[in-house]
Design a protein around this motif. Sequence first.
Motif, PDB file in Angstrom:
ATOM      1  N   THR A  73       0.817  -1.218   0.000  1.00  0.00           N
ATOM      2  CA  THR A  73       0.000   0.000   0.000  1.00  0.00           C
ATOM      3  C   THR A  73       0.851   1.269   0.000  1.00  0.00           C
ATOM      4  O   THR A  73       0.347   2.347  -0.331  1.00  0.00           O
ATOM      5  N   VAL A  74       2.129   1.130   0.384  1.00  0.00           N
ATOM      6  CA  VAL A  74       2.973   2.308   0.533  1.00  0.00           C
ATOM      7  C   VAL A  74       3.126   3.057  -0.790  1.00  0.00           C
ATOM      8  O   VAL A  74       3.112   4.292  -0.831  1.00  0.00           O
ATOM      9  N   GLY A  75       3.267   2.322  -1.909  1.00  0.00           N
ATOM     10  CA  GLY A  75       3.438   2.977  -3.199  1.00  0.00           C
ATOM     11  C   GLY A  75       2.285   3.896  -3.538  1.00  0.00           C
ATOM     12  O   GLY A  75       2.488   5.019  -4.043  1.00  0.00           O
ATOM     13  N   ILE A  76       1.059   3.466  -3.251  1.00  0.00           N
ATOM     14  CA  ILE A  76      -0.112   4.310  -3.498  1.00  0.00           C
ATOM     15  C   ILE A  76      -0.138   5.472  -2.512  1.00  0.00           C
ATOM     16  O   ILE A  76      -0.449   6.609  -2.875  1.00  0.00           O
ATOM     17  N   ALA A  77       0.222   5.210  -1.254  1.00  0.00           N
ATOM     18  CA  ALA A  77       0.251   6.271  -0.250  1.00  0.00           C
ATOM     19  C   ALA A  77       1.255   7.361  -0.604  1.00  0.00           C
ATOM     20  O   ALA A  77       1.070   8.529  -0.255  1.00  0.00           O
ATOM     21  N   ALA A  83       0.221   1.092 -11.895  1.00  0.00           N
ATOM     22  CA  ALA A  83       1.187   0.501 -12.816  1.00  0.00           C
ATOM     23  C   ALA A  83       2.616   0.887 -12.442  1.00  0.00           C
ATOM     24  O   ALA A  83       3.526   0.043 -12.448  1.00  0.00           O
ATOM     25  N   THR A  84       2.837   2.148 -12.102  1.00  0.00           N
ATOM     26  CA  THR A  84       4.176   2.600 -11.742  1.00  0.00           C
ATOM     27  C   THR A  84       4.634   1.977 -10.432  1.00  0.00           C
ATOM     28  O   THR A  84       5.778   1.535 -10.299  1.00  0.00           O
ATOM     29  N   ALA A  85       3.728   1.922  -9.471  1.00  0.00           N
ATOM     30  CA  ALA A  85       4.069   1.327  -8.186  1.00  0.00           C
ATOM     31  C   ALA A  85       4.365  -0.168  -8.332  1.00  0.00           C
ATOM     32  O   ALA A  85       5.287  -0.697  -7.700  1.00  0.00           O
ATOM     33  N   LEU A  86       3.605  -0.853  -9.179  1.00  0.00           N
ATOM     34  CA  LEU A  86       3.841  -2.283  -9.398  1.00  0.00           C
ATOM     35  C   LEU A  86       5.206  -2.508 -10.044  1.00  0.00           C
ATOM     36  O   LEU A  86       5.929  -3.452  -9.675  1.00  0.00           O
ATOM     37  N   ALA A  87       5.570  -1.656 -10.992  1.00  0.00           N
ATOM     38  CA  ALA A  87       6.893  -1.774 -11.618  1.00  0.00           C
ATOM     39  C   ALA A  87       7.993  -1.603 -10.577  1.00  0.00           C
ATOM     40  O   ALA A  87       9.007  -2.322 -10.589  1.00  0.00           O
ATOM     41  N   ALA A  88       7.805  -0.662  -9.649  1.00  0.00           N
ATOM     42  CA  ALA A  88       8.794  -0.440  -8.590  1.00  0.00           C
ATOM     43  C   ALA A  88       8.893  -1.660  -7.677  1.00  0.00           C
ATOM     44  O   ALA A  88       9.989  -2.073  -7.282  1.00  0.00           O
ATOM     45  N   GLY A 224      11.223  10.067  -7.031  1.00  0.00           N
ATOM     46  CA  GLY A 224      11.589   9.783  -5.652  1.00  0.00           C
ATOM     47  C   GLY A 224      10.671   8.763  -5.016  1.00  0.00           C
ATOM     48  O   GLY A 224      11.120   7.856  -4.300  1.00  0.00           O
ATOM     49  N   ALA A 225       9.363   8.876  -5.279  1.00  0.00           N
ATOM     50  CA  ALA A 225       8.402   7.910  -4.740  1.00  0.00           C
ATOM     51  C   ALA A 225       8.635   6.528  -5.342  1.00  0.00           C
ATOM     52  O   ALA A 225       8.499   5.510  -4.653  1.00  0.00           O
ATOM     53  N   PHE A 226       8.981   6.474  -6.632  1.00  0.00           N
ATOM     54  CA  PHE A 226       9.276   5.203  -7.286  1.00  0.00           C
ATOM     55  C   PHE A 226      10.477   4.540  -6.617  1.00  0.00           C
ATOM     56  O   PHE A 226      10.449   3.336  -6.305  1.00  0.00           O
TER      57      PHE A 226
END
Length: 478
Positions: A73-77, A83-88, A224-226
């Motif tokens: 959940t952190v990537g969305i937060a 899609a970008t968070a899943l790639a990360a 930075g979030a990625f």
Amino acid sequence: MSAMPIPHASTHPATPAPRTALDGRMPAAPGDLRIEAHGIAPVPETHRYGGAGRLFTVWFAPNLTMSGVFTGTVGIALGLDFATALAAVVLGTLVGAVPTAYLGTWGSRTGSGQLPLARLAFGGGVVLPGTVQWLSSIAWDALIGLFGGDALARLCGWPFWLGALVMMAAQGLLGAFGYEVIHRLQQWMTAVLAVAFVALALRLAHIGVTPEAHGSVHGADRAGAFALTSTIALSLALSWAPYASDFSRYLPRATSPVRMFWCTLLGVVVSFTGVQALGLWGASIFTDQTARGVDTVLGGGVLGSVGLLAVALAALCSNAMNDYSGSLALQTVGVRIPRPLAAALAALLGFPLVLWMHAADTAARFQNVLLFVGYWIPGFVAVVVVDWWARGRERGGADMDLSVERTRTRSALPPLLAFLCAFAATVPFMNTSLYVGPVAEALHGADLGYYVAFLVGLAVYAPFRLRRRTSHDGPAGS
């Protein structure tokens, strides 16, 4: 406190050696579920059994936990789209899983656990990484037991402290039973937990939860979030590296290292990627109260109870491994207590940490503990891998014989220096709610500490270790 030498393994002993806290009864075959009294003494060839395939299940089931979902959940937060968070997540998990899979291949070649093997590189200095590993196993007990205890408490109608207490007692018992019980448990739970998490995903789809299509951050903030999302995913997969050969040390020497590597890699990557993707998908529901979120998604009732039971069982699977490896780490640093008691001790000490994490801002405390318990690992990996390669070169490609390798001692100062420098180098790159380093701040929150630590560990230690041995190299100390 000083670290003691590991007793030599003997394939055909002339007379039975007196048992100590470091050796003792070993499992004899798959399904031998009696208590394993064996500690850090190398497992002799006569007691090896099993195949590489069991490494997939032992590294798959323990990662199907709600701590993994919450991490997703952190990537969305942080403001990323799905899609970008899943790639990360995929990138970080893959990078973190490679060292774990590689180190796991050492177990069948040596019959030894990961921290006991680290004595080859660190000598008497193994007390430092061994102590940190033991403390880390307790921290992981809290990270995962937090969600397992919450699920058990909700399932049984208990206060949180009682659910956490029962959870920690059960995992300590499994850790005490040891290697074969853990392997067999993970085989059973691989199918059970996979079905449970697939059912949870289907339920998300049924109630209309949709992945976040548009992120709220852009440009440098998005990069930075990625990076931070990827690093958090990396920290999960890499956290198993100091445990890796603990769960392959009973495999026969002839077991294919290539098959061992791929079975471990697939087990870690598929499981961690799956649960974190689920967290990304249901981030609007899976807040820091993930057990309640599961119950809500499944609609309560019987289905909700089954979901809570799955969350509790997943935590049990993972923490049994933490306590088992923690027991080996404690013996490695020189604490001469039987391995089963050492495993129970780790669970006992994890209980107050669970209560502390549950008492306030769970999300912030979870992320802080998660990152801090892993910053030391890249430097550790760099040191032990360089030493392993150097020893292989010195042997001219011959098979490793631990009894011989332990006579080839070196100074403990260079590996300790590299280990400490690697950790120190992470400080400017850290990004936690307790401390944000100046480099991480300049990079819009990107935490590159794990990558920097590994490179610094290599840069400091490799020149010492790969140079030609001279007469100035002495005993490793004790």
